[in-house]
Design an enzyme around this catalytic site. Sequence first.
Site, mmCIF file in Angstrom:
data_model
loop_
_atom_site.group_PDB
_atom_site.id
_atom_site.type_symbol
_atom_site.label_atom_id
_atom_site.label_comp_id
_atom_site.label_asym_id
_atom_site.label_seq_id
_atom_site.Cartn_x
_atom_site.Cartn_y
_atom_site.Cartn_z
ATOM 1 N N ASN A 177 0.834 -1.199 0.000
ATOM 2 C CA ASN A 177 0.000 0.000 0.000
ATOM 3 C C ASN A 177 0.869 1.249 0.000
ATOM 4 O O ASN A 177 1.611 1.491 0.964
ATOM 5 C CB ASN A 177 -0.907 0.026 1.232
ATOM 6 C CG ASN A 177 -1.697 1.306 1.331
ATOM 7 O OD1 ASN A 177 -2.565 1.561 0.505
ATOM 8 N ND2 ASN A 177 -1.387 2.123 2.325
ATOM 9 N N GLU A 178 0.793 2.012 -1.079
ATOM 10 C CA GLU A 178 1.504 3.294 -1.173
ATOM 11 C C GLU A 178 2.943 3.170 -0.686
ATOM 12 O O GLU A 178 3.417 3.931 0.148
ATOM 13 C CB GLU A 178 0.758 4.368 -0.378
ATOM 14 C CG GLU A 178 -0.621 4.669 -0.940
ATOM 15 C CD GLU A 178 -1.370 5.726 -0.142
ATOM 16 O OE1 GLU A 178 -0.836 6.175 0.893
ATOM 17 O OE2 GLU A 178 -2.481 6.084 -0.550
ATOM 18 N N THR A 179 3.636 2.165 -1.239
ATOM 19 C CA THR A 179 5.005 1.914 -0.818
ATOM 20 C C THR A 179 5.891 1.798 -2.049
ATOM 21 O O THR A 179 5.428 1.929 -3.178
ATOM 22 C CB THR A 179 5.077 0.638 0.044
ATOM 23 O OG1 THR A 179 6.399 0.486 0.564
ATOM 24 C CG2 THR A 179 4.687 -0.609 -0.744
#
Length: 646
Positions: free
Chosen positions: A409-411
């Site tokens: 996630n959003e990494t």
Amino acid sequence: MKNFVPFTLAVILSTAAAWAARTSFDENWKFIQQEITGAERTDFEDGSWRVLDVPHDWSIEGEYSQSHPMGDTGGYLPAGIGWYRKTVEVPPAWKGKHVEIAFDGVYMDSTVWANGKKLGNRPYGWSSFAYDISELAATADSITFAVRVDNASQPSARWYTGSGIYAHTWIDVKEKIHIPTDGVFVRTKGEQVTVDVELVNRRENDSVLGVKTTILDEEGRAFAETFSRLRLEKGKHGTVQAELVVKNPELWSPESPQLYLAVNEILVEGKVVDRVETRFGFRDIEWKAATGMWLNGKNVKLRGVCNHQDAGALGAAVPDKILRFRIEQLKAMGCNAIRTSHNPQTPHFYDICDEVGMLVMDEIFDGWKRKAKEDYGGRFFNEWWKRDLTDWIKRDRNHPSIVIYSVGNETGGNVGKALVELSHELDPTRPVTSGHSASEVMDVLGVNGSSEKKGWWEQLARDKRFKDKVFIGTENTHTWQVRGYYRSQTWYRNGYPNKSQKPYETPDLTELEVFKYDWTDAEGRANGKQVFNSSYDNAMVRLNARLNIEQLRDIPHYAGSFRWTGHDYIGEAGYVHGGWPFKAFMGGAIDLANFEKDLFYLYQSQWTKKPMVHTLPHWTHPTMALGTEIPVWVYSKALPDLRWVG
């Protein structure tokens, strides 16, 4: 559902099982919330410790304080280090058997001992794991278990996690020849059922095994059966694959969640030595870039929400009945899918989703590197991700409710490709996505908040990298409401207009604000973010819920949308809401106490077929004469949008 026999521990202790037995180990743990030297020793004096049953979350039991190191991300609750201990007499039924102690979830960085011997350490707080205690069971009269839980390094996540043994514990007793935990993999295609059965021989001699596989329905009627043999050397693992056909099976879907049972029995010299029951469902899924997901030949939009683990005042140790209530509550809203944000849920969550017909995007990691100061991504990911991902997929892959995996996630980082490849190796039947992470290597394009921006659809159409990929709004949309609180003027997180956020315009309901009440005056706020957001659909980041519903409905290649969130959750109180005294995030369609907001009924009016009407509070403007008709808000199946009626 595997190796589950609903007997109490007392019954199991006095009765030898004919095959594997799973018993609850939740009762009568001793607990202390502090660091203790030597608490793993068998002779340690724990008489003054508190006695409790798990699941247990010690953080939610504490007082809120600005000084707690969890800070605004964890809702200002305490963390720290805690110890659990439990001593049991070893029953005759355990002697000469393969015995394990299993944990569905411990947050976080847990270390387990048995009679002073270290069994192992598990840093990730969202993994399920087990330890072999067979040697101790064979030689000892009693076993003292000690569990140290280290959640002192904070913040350990970007939201409230809880602390402690927050999920169920079990004792598994098996014969020396057995099917290991999560050793069965069932998959279907049409009428075909393929069952892979892993076997292990812990005996002192080679053995010839018989493996019988039977397919049953929920009433226990047999539909297919097969039998095979295998010679298994001592100390070795082996695998048997069974191929079966079930004529005209009833298909699993959200509308009709029909379940079947694959029963695997292991026979040695004609005697059943192990029996494992695995629930599964027949369903056919296709993913098409132009139209999204097709389930059993029907194009299905994923009407989803994201949810964290906690349940408000109950913390992370959510009782099974509350977990079921929340899932069924979301289904009543018209939701048909949940994204497990941003970590796996407890095993019982998936059982419930199978039973009630809730689709799942099963997500394992928030970050592949540091996102919170002391999180798993920064401290443990590189060493542990392969083990955690493997255990996660093997645990969850038989659930028909799970239709897609999410690995981040959003990494960022180059590990995305390896995560996808290992996921495919362990389960080739499901695609892999992420929330806006290494999108080029994912099977399905998942995009979070930026997919809400005005002009984003035109941008996607121009991006040739993703022209052949299904698109899902993995965290879309973001609107924030407080139940029972209203404003007639529109609110945007970053104001309007905002060039970077590119919001869609939502007109004010009135030229001047007609609601004058507030939770405090300007002097009472630590900063300007500390506002209650209107329960009307007019408080957002980039677009309101109504437009999001319309886009999902009307854009063919929009496969699914997972709003942030289904339920409000503790933590993340500073980023948006300005921090103390705010302690939670108000993004849900349902509040912390499981009361539905007006937004719930907006979704229900558009996502369900049952007739409904929901009337919102109205007001009288000071200029209205007595007897004037007063405008009210109405959500109804008969209306395509939120509107005035007289």
